[in-house]
Design a protein around this motif. Structure first.
Motif, PDB file in Angstrom:
ATOM      1  N   GLY A  15       0.774  -1.232   0.000  1.00 44.84           N
ATOM      2  CA  GLY A  15       0.000   0.000   0.000  1.00 44.84           C
ATOM      3  C   GLY A  15       0.805   1.282   0.000  1.00 44.84           C
ATOM      4  O   GLY A  15       0.246   2.362  -0.171  1.00 44.84           O
ATOM      5  N   THR A  16       2.126   1.184   0.218  1.00 44.72           N
ATOM      6  CA  THR A  16       2.940   2.394   0.275  1.00 44.72           C
ATOM      7  C   THR A  16       4.253   2.215  -0.480  1.00 44.72           C
ATOM      8  O   THR A  16       4.688   1.099  -0.744  1.00 44.72           O
ATOM      9  CB  THR A  16       3.281   2.784   1.732  1.00 44.72           C
ATOM     10  N   PHE A  17       4.876   3.344  -0.781  1.00 43.35           N
ATOM     11  CA  PHE A  17       6.157   3.368  -1.486  1.00 43.35           C
ATOM     12  C   PHE A  17       7.078   4.347  -0.787  1.00 43.35           C
ATOM     13  O   PHE A  17       6.695   5.487  -0.527  1.00 43.35           O
ATOM     14  CB  PHE A  17       5.929   3.788  -2.941  1.00 43.35           C
ATOM     15  N   ASP A  18       8.281   3.886  -0.441  1.00 42.17           N
ATOM     16  CA  ASP A  18       9.279   4.734   0.211  1.00 42.17           C
ATOM     17  C   ASP A  18      10.650   4.495  -0.402  1.00 42.17           C
ATOM     18  O   ASP A  18      10.991   3.360  -0.742  1.00 42.17           O
ATOM     19  CB  ASP A  18       9.374   4.418   1.718  1.00 42.17           C
ATOM     20  N   VAL A  19      11.418   5.557  -0.506  1.00 41.95           N
ATOM     21  CA  VAL A  19      12.816   5.477  -0.937  1.00 41.95           C
ATOM     22  C   VAL A  19      13.641   6.184   0.131  1.00 41.95           C
ATOM     23  O   VAL A  19      13.358   7.332   0.466  1.00 41.95           O
ATOM     24  CB  VAL A  19      13.042   6.178  -2.300  1.00 41.95           C
ATOM     25  N   SER A  20      14.626   5.475   0.666  1.00 40.64           N
ATOM     26  CA  SER A  20      15.514   6.070   1.666  1.00 40.64           C
ATOM     27  C   SER A  20      16.944   6.005   1.168  1.00 40.64           C
ATOM     28  O   SER A  20      17.354   5.007   0.565  1.00 40.64           O
ATOM     29  CB  SER A  20      15.409   5.322   3.000  1.00 40.64           C
ATOM     30  N   ILE A  21      17.672   7.063   1.413  1.00 41.40           N
ATOM     31  CA  ILE A  21      19.103   7.084   1.137  1.00 41.40           C
ATOM     32  C   ILE A  21      19.784   7.001   2.493  1.00 41.40           C
ATOM     33  O   ILE A  21      19.563   7.863   3.356  1.00 41.40           O
ATOM     34  CB  ILE A  21      19.537   8.375   0.403  1.00 41.40           C
ATOM     35  N   VAL A  22      20.549   5.939   2.698  1.00 34.00           N
ATOM     36  CA  VAL A  22      21.231   5.746   3.975  1.00 34.00           C
ATOM     37  C   VAL A  22      22.732   5.671   3.740  1.00 34.00           C
ATOM     38  O   VAL A  22      23.195   5.269   2.670  1.00 34.00           O
ATOM     39  CB  VAL A  22      20.737   4.479   4.721  1.00 34.00           C
ATOM     40  N   GLU A  23      23.472   6.071   4.761  1.00 31.92           N
ATOM     41  CA  GLU A  23      24.920   5.985   4.702  1.00 31.92           C
ATOM     42  C   GLU A  23      25.376   5.112   5.860  1.00 31.92           C
ATOM     43  O   GLU A  23      24.947   5.300   6.999  1.00 31.92           O
ATOM     44  CB  GLU A  23      25.544   7.375   4.792  1.00 31.92           C
ATOM     45  N   ILE A  24      26.222   4.151   5.541  1.00 38.04           N
ATOM     46  CA  ILE A  24      26.724   3.231   6.558  1.00 38.04           C
ATOM     47  C   ILE A  24      28.233   3.447   6.670  1.00 38.04           C
ATOM     48  O   ILE A  24      28.950   3.411   5.670  1.00 38.04           O
ATOM     49  CB  ILE A  24      26.433   1.762   6.179  1.00 38.04           C
ATOM     50  N   PHE A  25      28.677   3.668   7.892  1.00 38.49           N
ATOM     51  CA  PHE A  25      30.101   3.843   8.134  1.00 38.49           C
ATOM     52  C   PHE A  25      30.433   3.243   9.496  1.00 38.49           C
ATOM     53  O   PHE A  25      29.864   3.656  10.510  1.00 38.49           O
ATOM     54  CB  PHE A  25      30.491   5.325   8.091  1.00 38.49           C
ATOM     55  N   GLU A  26      31.321   2.251   9.507  1.00 34.47           N
ATOM     56  CA  GLU A  26      31.761   1.586  10.727  1.00 34.47           C
ATOM     57  C   GLU A  26      30.589   1.142  11.596  1.00 34.47           C
ATOM     58  O   GLU A  26      30.565   1.381  12.807  1.00 34.47           O
ATOM     59  CB  GLU A  26      32.721   2.485  11.511  1.00 34.47           C
ATOM     60  N   GLY A  27      29.595   0.532  10.960  1.00 35.68           N
ATOM     61  CA  GLY A  27      28.461  -0.027  11.696  1.00 35.68           C
ATOM     62  C   GLY A  27      27.381   0.971  12.084  1.00 35.68           C
ATOM     63  O   GLY A  27      26.379   0.598  12.694  1.00 35.68           O
TER      64      GLY A  27
END
Length: 193
Positions: A15-27
């Motif tokens: 029922g929904t649409f999401d786009v996330s931009i995430v940054e991962i650095f050292e956990g």
């Protein structure tokens, strides 16, 4: 380096649409931006299949507005959409008043009919990239989650938008369940403080 980088999480559910931009650095995971459309999901694609089939199935007449028929057709649309995720043609089929109704639907038919929905997938992607200040080329991965991302038309759209094949190795339903468990754990911890 594994476990480090800028990632787009593309989540198209029922029922929904999401786009996330995430940054991962050292956990550490930082959500840089998130955008979406809370009125777009797999159910909307089912509605497209229902309308496509209805136009090809004469004989429903005045029953076409019956709520029970609508639910039967919704179940048929879900089956057809899932079948189109694995094959280029599927049968939209159901029984109504002891009569069998069916029509073949190709992936091309479905993609053409779903064009307006596919177009709506673009703006949240652009907004999340703009809000994060990260360009598409800087992303190390594009990960698909949510059951509706199994549709080939969605995967092709994501490939065109990001200029690369998305990572579809994560089971979309499993990813959603893990995300819900993490959210529940965070809320439970916050409530205990």
């Amino acid at each position: 380096k594994k476990g480090t980088g800028k990632i787009s999480v593309y989540d198209l559910g029922g029922g929904t649409f999401d786009v996330s931009i995430v940054e991962i650095f050292e956990g550490i995971i930082e959500v840089r931006a998130s955008a979406g459309d809370n009125r777009l999901g797999g159910e909307d694609f089912n509605d497209i299949l229902i309308e496509l089939a209805r136009g090809r199935l004469p004989g429903l007449g005045e029953d076409a507005s019956d709520s029970l028929l609508r639910e039967i057709m919704r179940a048929a649309a879900e089956r057809c959409r899932r079948a189109l995720s694995a094959a280029d043609e599927a049968v939209f089929s159901f029984v109504w008043k002891d009569r069998q109704f069916e029509t073949a639907v190709t992936g091309g038919d479905f993609e053409t009919a779903a064009g307006p929905l596919i177009a709506r997938l673009r703006e949240p992607v652009l907004r999340s990239l703009r809000d994060s200040g990260i360009v598409s080329d800087a992303l190390s991965e594009v990960i698909l989650v949510g059951g509706a991302t199994r549709m080939p038309i969605v995967r092709r759209t994501v490939t065109r938008m990001f200029g690369r094949f998305p990572d579809a190795s994560v089971d979309p339903d499993h990813a959603v369940a893990l995300g819900a468990a993490v959210q529940a754990g965070l809320r439970d911890r916050d409530a205990a403080l």
